[in-house]
Design a protein around this motif. Structure first.
Motif, PDB file in Angstrom:
ATOM      1  N   ASN A 167      35.588  44.991  15.165  1.00 25.33           N
ATOM      2  CA  ASN A 167      34.196  44.979  15.605  1.00 25.33           C
ATOM      3  C   ASN A 167      33.964  44.002  16.757  1.00 25.33           C
ATOM      4  O   ASN A 167      33.019  43.191  16.730  1.00 25.33           O
ATOM      5  N   VAL A 168      34.834  44.082  17.758  1.00 23.07           N
ATOM      6  CA  VAL A 168      34.732  43.234  18.947  1.00 23.07           C
ATOM      7  C   VAL A 168      34.259  44.101  20.112  1.00 23.07           C
ATOM      8  O   VAL A 168      34.720  45.236  20.288  1.00 23.07           O
ATOM      9  N   LYS A 169      33.359  43.546  20.919  1.00 20.00           N
ATOM     10  CA  LYS A 169      32.821  44.275  22.063  1.00 20.00           C
ATOM     11  C   LYS A 169      33.928  44.574  23.073  1.00 20.00           C
ATOM     12  O   LYS A 169      34.750  43.706  23.387  1.00 20.00           O
ATOM     13  N   LEU A 170      33.948  45.779  23.615  1.00 22.93           N
ATOM     14  CA  LEU A 170      35.006  46.202  24.543  1.00 22.93           C
ATOM     15  C   LEU A 170      34.942  45.424  25.858  1.00 22.93           C
ATOM     16  O   LEU A 170      33.862  45.014  26.298  1.00 22.93           O
ATOM     17  N   PRO A 171      36.089  45.217  26.509  1.00 23.49           N
ATOM     18  CA  PRO A 171      36.107  44.562  27.830  1.00 23.49           C
ATOM     19  C   PRO A 171      35.315  45.373  28.845  1.00 23.49           C
ATOM     20  O   PRO A 171      35.145  46.591  28.699  1.00 23.49           O
ATOM     21  N   LYS A 172      34.851  44.684  29.896  1.00 27.28           N
ATOM     22  CA  LYS A 172      34.110  45.361  30.954  1.00 27.28           C
ATOM     23  C   LYS A 172      34.694  44.988  32.313  1.00 27.28           C
ATOM     24  O   LYS A 172      35.435  44.002  32.445  1.00 27.28           O
ATOM     25  N   ASP A 173      34.362  45.760  33.327  1.00 23.32           N
ATOM     26  CA  ASP A 173      34.839  45.490  34.685  1.00 23.32           C
ATOM     27  C   ASP A 173      34.347  44.127  35.172  1.00 23.32           C
ATOM     28  O   ASP A 173      33.224  43.714  34.873  1.00 23.32           O
ATOM     29  N   GLY A 174      35.213  43.453  35.931  1.00 20.89           N
ATOM     30  CA  GLY A 174      34.802  42.211  36.569  1.00 20.89           C
ATOM     31  C   GLY A 174      34.878  40.976  35.698  1.00 20.89           C
ATOM     32  O   GLY A 174      34.288  39.948  36.022  1.00 20.89           O
ATOM     33  N   MET A 175      35.617  41.033  34.599  1.00 21.67           N
ATOM     34  CA  MET A 175      35.763  39.855  33.742  1.00 21.67           C
ATOM     35  C   MET A 175      36.709  38.836  34.377  1.00 21.67           C
ATOM     36  O   MET A 175      37.676  39.199  35.043  1.00 21.67           O
ATOM     37  N   THR A 176      36.420  37.551  34.168  1.00 19.15           N
ATOM     38  CA  THR A 176      37.276  36.477  34.674  1.00 19.15           C
ATOM     39  C   THR A 176      38.333  36.140  33.631  1.00 19.15           C
ATOM     40  O   THR A 176      38.266  36.587  32.482  1.00 19.15           O
ATOM     41  N   TRP A 177      39.306  35.313  34.030  1.00 15.84           N
ATOM     42  CA  TRP A 177      40.328  34.875  33.077  1.00 15.84           C
ATOM     43  C   TRP A 177      39.687  34.155  31.884  1.00 15.84           C
ATOM     44  O   TRP A 177      40.091  34.352  30.737  1.00 15.84           O
ATOM     45  N   ALA A 304      38.747  39.162  37.653  1.00 24.53           N
ATOM     46  CA  ALA A 304      37.967  39.029  38.878  1.00 24.53           C
ATOM     47  C   ALA A 304      37.760  37.564  39.228  1.00 24.53           C
ATOM     48  O   ALA A 304      37.896  36.674  38.385  1.00 24.53           O
ATOM     49  N   ASP A 305      37.433  37.341  40.471  1.00 25.31           N
ATOM     50  CA  ASP A 305      37.105  36.003  40.952  1.00 25.31           C
ATOM     51  C   ASP A 305      35.686  35.661  40.481  1.00 25.31           C
ATOM     52  O   ASP A 305      34.753  36.415  40.764  1.00 25.31           O
ATOM     53  N   PRO A 306      35.496  34.550  39.761  1.00 22.18           N
ATOM     54  CA  PRO A 306      34.144  34.211  39.278  1.00 22.18           C
ATOM     55  C   PRO A 306      33.132  34.011  40.403  1.00 22.18           C
ATOM     56  O   PRO A 306      31.926  34.135  40.183  1.00 22.18           O
ATOM     57  N   LYS A 307      33.601  33.717  41.607  1.00 23.37           N
ATOM     58  CA  LYS A 307      32.694  33.539  42.755  1.00 23.37           C
ATOM     59  C   LYS A 307      32.189  34.882  43.271  1.00 23.37           C
ATOM     60  O   LYS A 307      31.177  34.953  43.952  1.00 23.37           O
ATOM     61  N   ASP A 308      32.926  35.959  42.957  1.00 18.62           N
ATOM     62  CA  ASP A 308      32.553  37.308  43.393  1.00 18.62           C
ATOM     63  C   ASP A 308      33.175  38.291  42.413  1.00 18.62           C
ATOM     64  O   ASP A 308      34.359  38.617  42.504  1.00 18.62           O
ATOM     65  N   ARG A 309      32.379  38.756  41.466  1.00 13.51           N
ATOM     66  CA  ARG A 309      32.885  39.606  40.383  1.00 13.51           C
ATOM     67  C   ARG A 309      33.417  40.961  40.865  1.00 13.51           C
ATOM     68  O   ARG A 309      34.032  41.687  40.095  1.00 13.51           O
ATOM     69  N   LYS A 310      33.196  41.283  42.119  1.00 10.28           N
ATOM     70  CA  LYS A 310      33.675  42.562  42.647  1.00 10.28           C
ATOM     71  C   LYS A 310      34.960  42.395  43.457  1.00 10.28           C
ATOM     72  O   LYS A 310      35.422  43.343  44.091  1.00 10.28           O
ATOM     73  N   SER A 311      35.555  41.194  43.437  1.00  4.56           N
ATOM     74  CA  SER A 311      36.779  40.968  44.204  1.00  4.56           C
ATOM     75  C   SER A 311      37.805  40.209  43.387  1.00  4.56           C
ATOM     76  O   SER A 311      37.492  39.622  42.356  1.00  4.56           O
ATOM     77  N   THR A 312      39.040  40.228  43.864  1.00  2.68           N
ATOM     78  CA  THR A 312      40.121  39.479  43.225  1.00  2.68           C
ATOM     79  C   THR A 312      41.170  39.106  44.263  1.00  2.68           C
ATOM     80  O   THR A 312      41.413  39.850  45.208  1.00  2.68           O
ATOM     81  N   GLY A 313      41.765  37.947  44.068  1.00  5.21           N
ATOM     82  CA  GLY A 313      42.887  37.545  44.913  1.00  5.21           C
ATOM     83  C   GLY A 313      44.202  37.808  44.219  1.00  5.21           C
ATOM     84  O   GLY A 313      45.276  37.609  44.787  1.00  5.21           O
ATOM     85  N   ASN A 314      44.129  38.267  42.948  1.00  8.55           N
ATOM     86  CA  ASN A 314      45.328  38.523  42.151  1.00  8.55           C
ATOM     87  C   ASN A 314      45.896  39.890  42.524  1.00  8.55           C
ATOM     88  O   ASN A 314      45.869  40.844  41.753  1.00  8.55           O
ATOM     89  N   ILE A 315      46.418  39.956  43.738  1.00  6.07           N
ATOM     90  CA  ILE A 315      46.871  41.229  44.308  1.00  6.07           C
ATOM     91  C   ILE A 315      47.991  40.937  45.301  1.00  6.07           C
ATOM     92  O   ILE A 315      48.048  39.862  45.890  1.00  6.07           O
ATOM     93  N   ASN A 316      48.896  41.872  45.436  1.00 11.67           N
ATOM     94  CA  ASN A 316      50.016  41.652  46.343  1.00 11.67           C
ATOM     95  C   ASN A 316      50.133  42.811  47.323  1.00 11.67           C
ATOM     96  O   ASN A 316      50.257  43.965  46.921  1.00 11.67           O
TER      97      ASN A 316
END
Length: 449
Positions: A167-177, A304-316
Motif C-alpha cells: 500500500n505504497v504510493k507509486l513513483p511519479k515523473d520528476g522524482m529526486t534521489w 531529476a534535478d531538484p532545481k528543475d524537475r523536468k531536467s537531469t544531468g544523470n545522462i551520458n
C-alpha cells in the motif's frame, strides 16, 4: 526606343544582381549538392576514429550496405592532441564529439549548421528526442550543429505488485534521489536475507547525486574546491543515510547467475534506477530462470534535478555526430548522420536477434516500446549537458584531479560510516584535501608557462 533600351538595361542589371545575391547566400556549394545525383556518384567519406576495425563493426559495414558508392576512409587517431587540433590536422568530413568539444567548436564557427540540410532534404526530426535537440541547440548557441544517435539515460523502474501489496504510493515523473529514497523507506527493512524485499536496489552515492544535480567538486576555471557547499553536504548526508538504512541490499543475492543475483529482476526490490538494458534482462529472466515469477513493471522519468524537475544531468552523450566547416564532402557526412538517426538503423539496433548489441542506451530516434515495454520514461526529462562540459574542462586542466577528489571523498565518507569521524569533520577534510590537489595542478600549470 529610349524607354525600351532603359528596360533592357534594368532587366540585365537586375539579373546580374540576382546572380550575385544567389552566390552570396550559397555559402558552400558542397553543402548543398543535389543528394539524388550524389547517391550514384563515387565519393569518399573521411572519418576520425580510434580504431578502423571497431568503426567498421559499429558503423561502417551498416552504412556501406545503404551507400555502396561511398568509400569510407578512417583516420586512426593516435595523436596526443585534443579533438579540435586533430580536426585541423586531418581535415575529416565527419567527427564524433563529446559535449565539451561540440560546444567549443560551435562557438568558434567550426561546424556546419545542420538546419539548412534538414530543410533541404525534408528530413523528419519529429521523432527525434525533442529535449535533446533543444539542448544541442542551446549548447550550440541557438543552432543545431550535431546529432547524437544514443542517449545514456535512466528511468525509475518499479514493481507495481510490491507497491500494491504494501500500500505504497507509486513513483511519479520528476522524482529526486532524496524522494526516491524516502519512498523506498516505506517498505519493510527486516526479514531473512534470502526471502526479504528491499525498497531500492540502486546505490545512492554522492557522485550519482552530483551527476543528476550538476554538482562539481572543483571549479575548472579557478581551480577552487567546491566540495563543502550546502548541496554537496546534503548529498553526503543522503548517501550515508541510505547505505545505513537497510533499504538497499548490500551485495548480490546469489552467485548462480546475473539474473538471480539481482534483487529487482527477481521481484524482491520495489525500485531500481536502471538503463534500458534492464528491460531486456527482465525478458531474458522470464525464460532463463527456473520457476521465475514475473511481475507488473512500471516506469517513471527520473532521477531529476531538484532545481528543475523536468531536467537531469544523470545522462551520458559521448558521440555527437557533426560535420567540420572545413569538410570536403558535406553530403556524404550528412547521409551518414541521417542514416544513424533514421528508422532503418533503429530497426537494426533494436532487433531481438542482435546479439552483438547489449542495447545499453536508447536511441534518440524515439520508439514506443522495447522488449514489450513502453520506453516513454527515458525521453521525458531534458538532458542537461552543463556538468559533462564542466567536467571535461576540468579533465583538460588535469586528467586525474577529479579522480583524486573522488578518492578523497570515498575515504572520508567511509570514516563517517565507520563512526571514526563526524560528517562535519569529513566535509572539512574533503574540502581541504581537494583544494590541496587542485593547488598542485595550479602550480604545475604555472611552471609550464
Amino acid at each position: 526606343m529610349k524607354r525600351n533600351l532603359l528596360q533592357k538595361v534594368f532587366i540585365f542589371s537586375l539579373s546580374c544582381m540576382l546572380i550575385l545575391i544567389s552566390a552570396g547566400f550559397s555559402t558552400d556549394n558542397k553543402s548543398f549538392a543535389d543528394p539524388d545525383n550524389e547517391a550514384d556518384t563515387k565519393r569518399t567519406l573521411k572519418v576520425l576514429y580510434w580504431d578502423e576495425e571497431a568503426f567498421k563493426r559499429t558503423y561502417g559495414d551498416l552504412f556501406s550496405k545503404e551507400y555502396p558508392n561511398t568509400d569510407i576512409q578512417v583516420v586512426k587517431v593516435t595523436d596526443a592532441l585534443d579533438d579540435i587540433k586533430l580536426i585541423e590536422k586531418h581535415s575529416p568530413d565527419l567527427v564524433m564529439l563529446d559535449p565539451y568539444n561540440y560546444k567549443q567548436m560551435a562557438k568558434e564557427n567550426k561546424l556546419v549548421d545542420l538546419d539548412p540540410l534538414i530543410k533541404r532534404d525534408h528530413y523528419d526530426t519529429t521523432t527525434l528526442y525533442p529535449s535533446l535537440l533543444a539542448e544541442l541547440k542551446r549548447q550550440g548557441g541557438g543552432k543545431l550543429y550535431g546529432l547524437s544517435p544514443k542517449v545514456g539515460s535512466y528511468a525509475i523502474m518499479y514493481n507495481v505488485d510490491l507497491f500494491k501489496k504494501y500500500n505504497v504510493k507509486l513513483p511519479k515523473d520528476g522524482m529526486t534521489w532524496e524522494e526516491i529514497f524516502k519512498l523506498a523507506s516505506k517498505f519493510p527493512t527486516k526479514g531473512d536475507k534470502d526471502s526479504r524485499i528491499w525498497g531500492l536496489s540502486s546505490n545512492i552515492d554522492p557522485m550519482e547525486i552530483s551527476r543528476t544535480e550538476g554538482l562539481i567538486g572543483i571549479d575548472p576555471n579557478t581551480l577552487k574546491a567546491t566540495a563543502n557547499t550546502t548541496a554537496w553536504k546534503k548529498a553526503y548526508q543522503l548517501s550515508i543515510e541510505a547505505n545505513n538504512s537497510g533499504v538497499i541490499p548490500q551485495g548480490n543475492l546469489s552467485t548462480k547467475n546475473y539474473y538471480e543475483s539481482s534483487a529487482f529482476i527477481m521481484g524482491r526490490s520495489a525500485m531500481a534506477v536502471s538503463p534500458i538494458s534492464m528491460l531486456k534482462d527482465l525478458k531474458a529472466a522470464n525464460s532463463g530462470v527456473k520457476n521465475y515469477k514475473p511481475f507488473t513493471l512500471g516506469m517513471a522519468a527520473g532521477p531529476a534535478d531538484p532545481k528543475d524537475r523536468k531536467s537531469t544531468g544523470n545522462i551520458n552523450i559521448s558521440n555527437i555526430f557533426a560535420i567540420p566547416a572545413s569538410a570536403s564532402n558535406v553530403d556524404a557526412a550528412w547521409d551518414f548522420i541521417k542514416y544513424f538517426h533514421g528508422d532503418d538503423y533503429a530497426k537494426e539496433y533494436y532487433k531481438p536477434s542482435n546479439s552483438n548489441n547489449s542495447i545499453g542506451d536508447p536511441l534518440s530516434r524515439m520508439i514506443k516500446e522495447y522488449s514489450g515495454y513502453s520506453v516513454d520514461a527515458f525521453y521525458k526529462l531534458r538532458p542537461n549537458l552543463d556538468l559533462s562540459i564542466t567536467r571535461n574542462a576540468l579533465y583538460k586542466k588535469s586528467y586525474n584531479v577529479e579522480g583524486k577528489f573522488m578518492e578523497i571523498l570515498s575515504k572520508q565518507l567511509k570514516l563517517v560510516a565507520d563512526k571514526k569521524k563526524t560528517l562535519k569533520q569529513a566535509v572539512t577534510a574533503i574540502q581541504s584535501q581537494t583544494q590541496a590537489a587542485a593547488d598542485k595542478v595550479k602550480k604545475a600549470q604555472k611552471a609550464k608557462k
